[in-house]
Write a protein that holds these residues in place. Structure first.
Motif, PDB file in Angstrom:
ATOM      1  N   LYS A   3      43.960  36.980  54.019  1.00 61.31           N
ATOM      2  CA  LYS A   3      43.741  37.167  52.593  1.00 61.31           C
ATOM      3  C   LYS A   3      42.943  38.440  52.362  1.00 61.31           C
ATOM      4  O   LYS A   3      42.005  38.722  53.111  1.00 61.31           O
ATOM      5  CB  LYS A   3      42.990  35.975  52.008  1.00 61.31           C
ATOM      6  CG  LYS A   3      43.825  34.733  51.957  1.00 61.31           C
ATOM      7  CD  LYS A   3      43.130  33.673  51.151  1.00 61.31           C
ATOM      8  CE  LYS A   3      44.074  32.509  50.940  1.00 61.31           C
ATOM      9  NZ  LYS A   3      43.639  31.625  49.901  1.00 61.31           N
ATOM     10  N   PRO A   4      43.308  39.214  51.332  1.00 62.66           N
ATOM     11  CA  PRO A   4      42.556  40.434  51.045  1.00 62.66           C
ATOM     12  C   PRO A   4      41.119  40.092  50.650  1.00 62.66           C
ATOM     13  O   PRO A   4      40.873  39.124  49.948  1.00 62.66           O
ATOM     14  CB  PRO A   4      43.294  41.063  49.871  1.00 62.66           C
ATOM     15  CG  PRO A   4      44.522  40.272  49.641  1.00 62.66           C
ATOM     16  CD  PRO A   4      44.403  39.003  50.409  1.00 62.66           C
ATOM     17  N   SER A   5      40.186  40.901  51.125  1.00 61.20           N
ATOM     18  CA  SER A   5      38.785  40.687  50.761  1.00 61.20           C
ATOM     19  C   SER A   5      38.276  41.797  49.847  1.00 61.20           C
ATOM     20  O   SER A   5      37.222  41.671  49.241  1.00 61.20           O
ATOM     21  CB  SER A   5      37.917  40.597  52.005  1.00 61.20           C
ATOM     22  OG  SER A   5      38.047  41.777  52.773  1.00 61.20           O
ATOM     23  N   LEU A  14      45.252  41.384  43.934  1.00 57.25           N
ATOM     24  CA  LEU A  14      44.968  40.889  42.576  1.00 57.25           C
ATOM     25  C   LEU A  14      45.198  39.388  42.465  1.00 57.25           C
ATOM     26  O   LEU A  14      44.397  38.681  41.844  1.00 57.25           O
ATOM     27  CB  LEU A  14      45.823  41.646  41.547  1.00 57.25           C
ATOM     28  CG  LEU A  14      45.360  43.072  41.276  1.00 57.25           C
ATOM     29  CD1 LEU A  14      46.442  43.857  40.566  1.00 57.25           C
ATOM     30  CD2 LEU A  14      44.073  43.071  40.459  1.00 57.25           C
ATOM     31  N   ALA A  15      46.265  38.889  43.072  1.00 57.64           N
ATOM     32  CA  ALA A  15      46.553  37.452  42.998  1.00 57.64           C
ATOM     33  C   ALA A  15      45.434  36.643  43.646  1.00 57.64           C
ATOM     34  O   ALA A  15      45.006  35.616  43.121  1.00 57.64           O
ATOM     35  CB  ALA A  15      47.890  37.144  43.657  1.00 57.64           C
ATOM     36  N   THR A  16      44.942  37.112  44.791  1.00 58.52           N
ATOM     37  CA  THR A  16      43.905  36.397  45.528  1.00 58.52           C
ATOM     38  C   THR A  16      42.532  36.508  44.875  1.00 58.52           C
ATOM     39  O   THR A  16      41.816  35.512  44.743  1.00 58.52           O
ATOM     40  CB  THR A  16      43.827  36.935  46.978  1.00 58.52           C
ATOM     41  OG1 THR A  16      45.098  36.746  47.595  1.00 58.52           O
ATOM     42  CG2 THR A  16      42.752  36.215  47.772  1.00 58.52           C
TER      43      THR A  16
END
Length: 106
Positions: A3-5, A14-16
Motif C-alpha cells: 500500500k502506498p504510504s 489517492l484511493a488508499t
C-alpha cells in the motif's frame, strides 16, 4: 503490491490515503452517494463525464474547474459533509488531486 504510504498523483495512492478514509463510506456501490462510486479506478473513470452542479466531474482542460474539486472546495456545502465526522481534505491532498487530473488520472 504494498500500500502506498506517501501521497502521490496516482489512483492507488489517492484511493488508499484519501478516498478510502474520507469518501468511500458514502461514495460506494451501496453507500448513500452511490452516484459517484470511488471504490475502483474503473468506476471513477466511467463517471468522469457526470455533471456535478454545473461542472463535469473531471475537466482535463482545466483540472481546477473539475466538479470533484469544486465540491471539495465548497465552504457552504463541503465534501465530506461537516456532519459526517470525516476531516475535509487539506490543501496538499487537493493539489495532488489536481495534478492527478492534469496527468490523465493515472
Amino acid at each position: 503490491p504494498s500500500k502506498p504510504s506517501e501521497l502521490e498523483p496516482t489512483w492507488d495512492s489517492l484511493a488508499t490515503l484519501v478516498f478510502a478514509p474520507k469518501c468511500m463510506s458514502c461514495h460506494s456501490s451501496d453507500g448513500q452517494a452511490r452516484f459517484l462510486d470511488l471504490t475502483s479506478r474503473q468506476s471513477f473513470f466511467t463517471a468522469r463525464n457526470k455533471m456535478i452542479g454545473t461542472s463535469k466531474l473531471i475537466d482535463f482542460d482545466s483540472p481546477a474547474d473539475s466538479g470533484l474539486l469544486v465540491v471539495l472546495n465548497d465552504d457552504e456545502a463541503p465534501m465530506p459533509p461537516t456532519e459526517s465526522g470525516f476531516t475535509r481534505l487539506d490543501a496538499k491532498e487537493k493539489d495532488v488531486i489536481t495534478t492527478w487530473i492534469a496527468n490523465g488520472l493515472p
